[in-house]
Design a protein around this motif. Structure first.
Motif, PDB file in Angstrom:
ATOM      1  N   THR A 137       0.830  -1.199   0.000  1.00 24.72           N
ATOM      2  CA  THR A 137       0.000   0.000   0.000  1.00 24.72           C
ATOM      3  C   THR A 137       0.870   1.257   0.000  1.00 24.72           C
ATOM      4  N   VAL A 138       0.511   2.198  -0.857  1.00 27.71           N
ATOM      5  CA  VAL A 138       1.151   3.516  -0.814  1.00 27.71           C
ATOM      6  C   VAL A 138       0.050   4.566  -0.878  1.00 27.71           C
ATOM      7  N   GLY A 139       0.343   5.738  -0.356  1.00 24.71           N
ATOM      8  CA  GLY A 139      -0.576   6.853  -0.509  1.00 24.71           C
ATOM      9  C   GLY A 139      -0.162   7.653  -1.719  1.00 24.71           C
ATOM     10  N   ALA A 140      -1.110   8.087  -2.512  1.00 28.50           N
ATOM     11  CA  ALA A 140      -0.811   8.881  -3.707  1.00 28.50           C
ATOM     12  C   ALA A 140      -1.537  10.217  -3.591  1.00 28.50           C
ATOM     13  N   VAL A 141      -0.768  11.292  -3.464  1.00 32.59           N
ATOM     14  CA  VAL A 141      -1.344  12.619  -3.245  1.00 32.59           C
ATOM     15  C   VAL A 141      -1.004  13.504  -4.445  1.00 32.59           C
ATOM     16  N   PRO A 142      -1.983  14.176  -5.050  1.00 34.80           N
ATOM     17  CA  PRO A 142      -1.655  15.116  -6.127  1.00 34.80           C
ATOM     18  C   PRO A 142      -0.588  16.108  -5.685  1.00 34.80           C
ATOM     19  N   GLU A 143       0.367  16.369  -6.579  1.00 37.36           N
ATOM     20  CA  GLU A 143       1.500  17.228  -6.215  1.00 37.36           C
ATOM     21  C   GLU A 143       1.053  18.572  -5.655  1.00 37.36           C
ATOM     22  N   GLN A 144       0.046  19.174  -6.275  1.00 38.58           N
ATOM     23  CA  GLN A 144      -0.391  20.504  -5.841  1.00 38.58           C
ATOM     24  C   GLN A 144      -0.922  20.463  -4.406  1.00 38.58           C
ATOM     25  N   LYS A 145      -1.750  19.450  -4.108  1.00 35.69           N
ATOM     26  CA  LYS A 145      -2.284  19.337  -2.749  1.00 35.69           C
ATOM     27  C   LYS A 145      -1.173  19.034  -1.757  1.00 35.69           C
ATOM     28  N   PHE A 146      -0.258  18.141  -2.139  1.00 32.29           N
ATOM     29  CA  PHE A 146       0.858  17.805  -1.262  1.00 32.29           C
ATOM     30  C   PHE A 146       1.652  19.066  -0.914  1.00 32.29           C
ATOM     31  N   GLU A 147       1.943  19.868  -1.933  1.00 29.57           N
ATOM     32  CA  GLU A 147       2.735  21.078  -1.717  1.00 29.57           C
ATOM     33  C   GLU A 147       1.987  22.079  -0.832  1.00 29.57           C
ATOM     34  N   GLN A 148       0.680  22.214  -1.061  1.00 29.97           N
ATOM     35  CA  GLN A 148      -0.126  23.141  -0.242  1.00 29.97           C
ATOM     36  C   GLN A 148      -0.152  22.707   1.224  1.00 29.97           C
ATOM     37  N   ASP A 149      -0.301  21.410   1.448  1.00 26.25           N
ATOM     38  CA  ASP A 149      -0.300  20.902   2.824  1.00 26.25           C
ATOM     39  C   ASP A 149       1.067  21.068   3.475  1.00 26.25           C
ATOM     40  N   TRP A 150       2.090  20.719   2.752  1.00 23.11           N
ATOM     41  CA  TRP A 150       3.465  20.759   3.261  1.00 23.11           C
ATOM     42  C   TRP A 150       3.889  22.185   3.600  1.00 23.11           C
ATOM     43  N   GLU A 151       3.407  23.124   2.794  1.00 21.01           N
ATOM     44  CA  GLU A 151       3.757  24.530   2.996  1.00 21.01           C
ATOM     45  C   GLU A 151       3.297  25.041   4.354  1.00 21.01           C
ATOM     46  N   GLN A 152       2.233  24.433   4.898  1.00 18.98           N
ATOM     47  CA  GLN A 152       1.701  24.868   6.190  1.00 18.98           C
ATOM     48  C   GLN A 152       2.695  24.664   7.326  1.00 18.98           C
ATOM     49  N   ASP A 153       3.682  23.808   7.139  1.00 19.09           N
ATOM     50  CA  ASP A 153       4.734  23.593   8.132  1.00 19.09           C
ATOM     51  C   ASP A 153       6.102  23.949   7.559  1.00 19.09           C
ATOM     52  N   ASP A 154       6.094  24.908   6.638  1.00 17.78           N
ATOM     53  CA  ASP A 154       7.308  25.490   6.063  1.00 17.78           C
ATOM     54  C   ASP A 154       8.177  24.463   5.341  1.00 17.78           C
ATOM     55  N   MET A 155       7.539  23.454   4.766  1.00 21.61           N
ATOM     56  CA  MET A 155       8.228  22.459   3.937  1.00 21.61           C
ATOM     57  C   MET A 155       9.419  21.810   4.645  1.00 21.61           C
ATOM     58  N   THR A 156       9.218  21.509   5.910  1.00 19.77           N
ATOM     59  CA  THR A 156      10.290  20.890   6.697  1.00 19.77           C
ATOM     60  C   THR A 156      10.554  19.475   6.198  1.00 19.77           C
ATOM     61  N   THR A 157      11.828  19.204   5.926  1.00 15.29           N
ATOM     62  CA  THR A 157      12.291  17.927   5.381  1.00 15.29           C
ATOM     63  C   THR A 157      13.349  17.332   6.306  1.00 15.29           C
ATOM     64  N   ILE A 158      13.259  16.033   6.530  1.00 12.95           N
ATOM     65  CA  ILE A 158      14.281  15.321   7.315  1.00 12.95           C
ATOM     66  C   ILE A 158      14.879  14.239   6.432  1.00 12.95           C
ATOM     67  N   VAL A 159      16.186  14.304   6.253  1.00 13.56           N
ATOM     68  CA  VAL A 159      16.877  13.264   5.494  1.00 13.56           C
ATOM     69  C   VAL A 159      17.787  12.490   6.435  1.00 13.56           C
ATOM     70  N   LEU A 160      17.547  11.192   6.523  1.00 11.03           N
ATOM     71  CA  LEU A 160      18.420  10.270   7.254  1.00 11.03           C
ATOM     72  C   LEU A 160      19.111   9.385   6.229  1.00 11.03           C
ATOM     73  N   MET A 161      20.416   9.250   6.342  1.00 12.80           N
ATOM     74  CA  MET A 161      21.169   8.461   5.374  1.00 12.80           C
ATOM     75  C   MET A 161      22.486   8.008   6.005  1.00 12.80           C
ATOM     76  N   PRO A 162      23.086   6.946   5.492  1.00 10.09           N
ATOM     77  CA  PRO A 162      24.385   6.535   6.022  1.00 10.09           C
ATOM     78  C   PRO A 162      25.412   7.661   5.924  1.00 10.09           C
ATOM     79  N   ALA A 163      26.214   7.811   6.948  1.00 10.87           N
ATOM     80  CA  ALA A 163      27.185   8.913   6.996  1.00 10.87           C
ATOM     81  C   ALA A 163      28.140   8.887   5.812  1.00 10.87           C
ATOM     82  N   ASP A 164      28.418   7.698   5.279  1.00  7.25           N
ATOM     83  CA  ASP A 164      29.365   7.632   4.156  1.00  7.25           C
ATOM     84  C   ASP A 164      28.734   8.055   2.826  1.00  7.25           C
ATOM     85  N   MET A 165      27.461   8.428   2.862  1.00 13.04           N
ATOM     86  CA  MET A 165      26.789   8.942   1.656  1.00 13.04           C
ATOM     87  C   MET A 165      26.629  10.464   1.688  1.00 13.04           C
TER      88      MET A 165
END
Length: 311
Positions: free
Chosen positions: A121-149
């Motif tokens: 199962t995946v959620g599929a959100v129209p890009e425009q709606k996703f962006e409008q919702d995300w903007e409400q929290d200032d488009m905060t992004t968290i990236v976790l990745m191996p330190a060697d990357m």
């Protein structure tokens, strides 16, 4: 899902409710597990865990973390690098914010795909709606990745990466009852990045909790920087409700609802209180009905139903 899986997609491990650690946020567990680090049953057991706890635990296990203001273009770049980003998006019912893992994007349908903790199962959100919702929290992004990357990000401009980290640390301090230390942290964040709306809104929240008039200027600063910052409008509504300025309280709650009518059920109960004080019983009744619709598990359901019947 093999045959229908889009090209721009990261296959994430399933973390079921029975397997999920109750001590860490689901989004952190999923992404850490994707990188081969099982954080199950890790973290503090004695209190509710905030995101920064999970992030720090993941860092101890060899992952690097970046918290910054993103964009749709950046999200797609991360997916194509094989990195599933976590984004802060609006919550539902009585949860104000939610950490969502982005698992891919569909070019043809212009949709953002998000992780759902159910098989195939995946959620599929129209890009425009996703962006409008995300903007409400200032488009905060968290990236976790191996330190060697980490070299994958070295030439990218990661906006607010230091001040956002400080904001997450400040939220932990606030929840731990250390408002003074949290305030100091947030001022540090605003000095680093004066245009970080999240820092100003959080600062307003702390002042609001302690009845300080300084809350107003902080919230207004957040709104000036991001006119879609839902939590700042809601915060001003709460501030003026406590000050018994019911007209302004109603106005700011209405602005928040105008940005997202389904984000936070209890806002309708608060606006109902303001409307009752303004003599708008019909509007108050509508709000109380909406509150129960959006907050089906409300503990005060019986009292609200009684209030509705009397309006």
């Amino acid at each position: 899902m093999e045959s229908s899986q889009p090209d721009h997609f990261v296959t994430l491990p399933l973390v079921s409710k029975s397997d999920e650690s109750a001590r860490l946020p689901l989004a952190i567990n999923v992404v850490a597990k994707y990188w081969g680090e099982d954080l199950k049953d890790q973290g503090p057991a004695s209190r509710a865990t905030v995101l920064i706890d999970g992030i720090e635990l993941a860092e101890k296990r060899g992952l690097a973390c970046y918290i910054y203001k993103g964009s749709l273009k950046d999200l797609k770049k991360r997916i194509d690098q094989g990195i599933p980003p976590i984004v802060i998006t609006p919550g539902i019912q009585d949860v104000a914010q939610h950490a969502t893992v982005v698992s891919g994007y569909d070019v043809e349908e212009r949709r953002i795909l998000t992780y759902v903790p159910e098989p195939d199962t995946v959620g599929a959100v129209p890009e425009q709606k996703f962006e409008q919702d995300w903007e409400q929290d200032d488009m905060t992004t968290i990236v976790l990745m191996p330190a060697d990357m980490k070299d994958l990000l070295k030439n990218d401009e990661l906006k607010f990466v230091k001040s956002n980290r400080i904001c997450f640390e400040a939220e932990r301090l606030r929840q731990g009852g250390k408002a003074g230390e949290a305030t100091e942290k947030l001022y540090e964040a605003t000095e680093l990045d004066p245009e970080n709306a999240s820092a100003w809104s959080q600062l307003g929240g702390i002042y609001n909790e302690h009845g300080s008039d300084k809350a107003v200027a902080c919230y207004e600063k957040a709104i000036k920087l991001n006119p879609k910052y839902y939590l700042a409008y809601r915060g001003l509504g709460n501030y003026y409700l406590k000050k018994k300025d019911h007209s302004l309280a109603e106005a700011y709650y209405t602005k928040a609802v105008g940005i997202n009518a389904a984000r936070f059920g209890p806002i309708y109960k608060n606006r109902a209180v303001a409307r009752m004080q303004l003599g708008n019983d019909a509007g108050a009744r509508e709000d109380l009905v909406k509150y129960l619709e959006q907050t089906p598990g409300a503990q005060d359901k019986k009292a609200i139903e009684d209030a509705i019947s009397q309006l």
